[in-house]
Design a protein around this motif. Structure first.
Motif, PDB file in Angstrom:
ATOM      1  N   THR A 301       0.830  -1.204   0.000  1.00 24.62           N
ATOM      2  CA  THR A 301       0.000   0.000   0.000  1.00 24.62           C
ATOM      3  C   THR A 301       0.867   1.258   0.000  1.00 24.62           C
ATOM      4  OG1 THR A 301      -1.762  -1.151   1.194  1.00 24.62           O
ATOM      5  CG2 THR A 301      -1.811   1.254   1.229  1.00 24.62           C
ATOM      6  N   LYS A 302       1.924   1.233   0.793  1.00 21.07           N
ATOM      7  CA  LYS A 302       2.851   2.367   0.836  1.00 21.07           C
ATOM      8  C   LYS A 302       3.538   2.561  -0.510  1.00 21.07           C
ATOM      9  CE  LYS A 302       6.740   4.182   3.540  1.00 21.07           C
ATOM     10  NZ  LYS A 302       7.667   3.893   4.674  1.00 21.07           N
ATOM     11  N   THR A 305       1.065   4.093  -3.037  1.00 21.55           N
ATOM     12  CA  THR A 305       0.834   5.521  -2.794  1.00 21.55           C
ATOM     13  C   THR A 305       1.979   6.364  -3.338  1.00 21.55           C
ATOM     14  OG1 THR A 305      -0.449   5.032  -0.795  1.00 21.55           O
ATOM     15  CG2 THR A 305       0.430   7.260  -1.014  1.00 21.55           C
ATOM     16  N   LYS A 306       3.204   5.933  -3.079  1.00 24.60           N
ATOM     17  CA  LYS A 306       4.372   6.672  -3.567  1.00 24.60           C
ATOM     18  C   LYS A 306       4.458   6.640  -5.094  1.00 24.60           C
ATOM     19  CE  LYS A 306       7.385   6.275   0.486  1.00 24.60           C
ATOM     20  NZ  LYS A 306       8.704   5.787   0.981  1.00 24.60           N
ATOM     21  N   ARG A 308       1.959   6.358  -7.199  1.00 22.40           N
ATOM     22  CA  ARG A 308       0.916   7.219  -7.761  1.00 22.40           C
ATOM     23  C   ARG A 308       1.371   8.680  -7.782  1.00 22.40           C
ATOM     24  NH1 ARG A 308      -3.947   5.749  -8.786  1.00 22.40           N
ATOM     25  NH2 ARG A 308      -3.725   3.880  -7.469  1.00 22.40           N
ATOM     26  N   LYS A 309       2.017   9.110  -6.708  1.00 21.22           N
ATOM     27  CA  LYS A 309       2.518  10.486  -6.639  1.00 21.22           C
ATOM     28  C   LYS A 309       3.608  10.719  -7.681  1.00 21.22           C
ATOM     29  CE  LYS A 309       4.544  13.832  -3.394  1.00 21.22           C
ATOM     30  NZ  LYS A 309       5.735  14.159  -4.216  1.00 21.22           N
TER      31      LYS A 309
END
Length: 335
Positions: A301-302, A305-306, A308-309
């Motif tokens: 998940t982490k 998220t990174k 996607r950014k």
């Protein structure tokens, strides 16, 4: 053929079909320019022949797509031109590295074309994607056989597996971060290995593109990508290392000193956003959907998220530079 059947055959394209055809055109245009250079710079005759096969397939795909675009009065994407590649530029990638590119492109094709086929209904469009799947399967078989022959195929871990059927008796099976972890299961090992192998390739792509890029902003962007991939390798390798599960790695992602970049900055950024970005998202999503250990879920998940950014920042760069080609828009029917 009845009038009704003929009408169905040449009915207007759906939004899904337009989207899939548009994306396929950009993908094949990118492949054509990449493999024009790979074919010219490759020295190993077997790998060179494989690069030529992918190049010819990309050209054929573009020709067939152009027929559909013209028949339906759709504007053909600008995509990538001769200005985006210098086929006779100095050799940058080792032949084995080129073979890994061949493998990566066929994997991308087999992850995108099936979903496009399932998303389309018009016979000629379905026929196009059906042929692409068949060709991609054939090329992937050839690529893997060649990698095995040359001893460079990265095999997943080969493990001795239990041969008894068992059922989970406790919700502790889902734990891993706070209450101690059970051993990783075969599905989790497969998904982590797949991501890690892709991360090894992606890391060296970022290292190479950082050297090739002309714009300072793009160099920094590719450098950040390399750092992000390094953190993925560290985070997920830890899971396998704790249980002494081996991970094969290539030592031949070799690059030569750069005299002149064979690719435009636009082409390199598109490759990163499309091949490294979209494909990695799919791998991580698949792993998340099939992972049951909470600590691995948190890691993935982490990472997601990174990622996607990071890839959002890549799209911002493409838009700012005027490289992002807008997909077709429907006619505005609002009053």
């Amino acid at each position: 053929m009845s009038e009704q059947t003929g009408h169905n055959h040449f009915s207007n394209l759906t939004a899904n079909e337009v989207s899939n055809l548009w994306s396929s055109y950009l993908k094949n245009s990118m492949e054509q320019r990449l493999f024009e250079y790979f074919y010219e710079s490759c020295e190993d005759e077997q790998i060179k022949a494989m690069a030529k096969k992918i190049l010819d397939h990309a050209k054929l795909s573009l020709e067939e797509l152009a027929v559909i675009f013209n028949k339906d009065n759709l504007t053909t994407p600008h995509a990538f031109t001769e200005q985006d590649v210098t086929p006779d530029a100095h050799k940058v990638f080792s032949d084995t590295f080129i073979l890994y590119f061949c493998h990566d492109i066929t994997m991308l094709s087999l992850s995108t074309y099936p979903s496009a086929l399932s998303d389309c209904s018009r016979p000629d469009v379905r026929d196009f994607f059906q042929k692409r799947i068949e060709m991609s399967m054939s090329m992937q078989n050839d690529v893997i056989n060649l990698m095995l022959e040359k001893g460079v195929y990265l095999k997943p871990a080969q493990l001795e597996m239990e041969n008894e059927v068992d059922f989970v008796q406790s919700k502790k099976y889902l734990s891993g971060f706070f209450t101690g972890s059970r051993p990783v299961n075969a599905l989790e090992i497969a998904n982590l290995t797949r991501i890690l192998h892709r991360a090894q390739f992606s890391k060296m792509v970022f290292v190479t593109l950082h050297k090739l890029a002309n714009k300072v902003e793009l160099k920094e962007h590719f450098s950040q990508g390399r750092n992000g991939i390094e953190s993925v390798l560290e985070s997920l390798s830890e899971v396998l290392e704790k249980e002494n599960i081996p991970l094969s790695a290539s030592s031949d992602f070799k690059i030569s000193p750069v005299e002149m970049s064979p690719f435009s900055d636009k082409l390199m950024l598109f490759f990163v956003n499309t091949c490294l970005g979209m494909f990695c998202f799919q791998m991580v999503a698949q792993a998340l959907n099939s992972t049951l250990r909470s600590d691995i879920v948190m890691k993935l998940t982490k990472i997601s998220t990174k990622m996607r950014k990071y890839y959002s920042e890549g799209l911002v760069i493409a838009i700012k530079e005027g490289w992002f080609e807008q997909p077709p828009n429907p006619v505005d029917h609002k009053v």
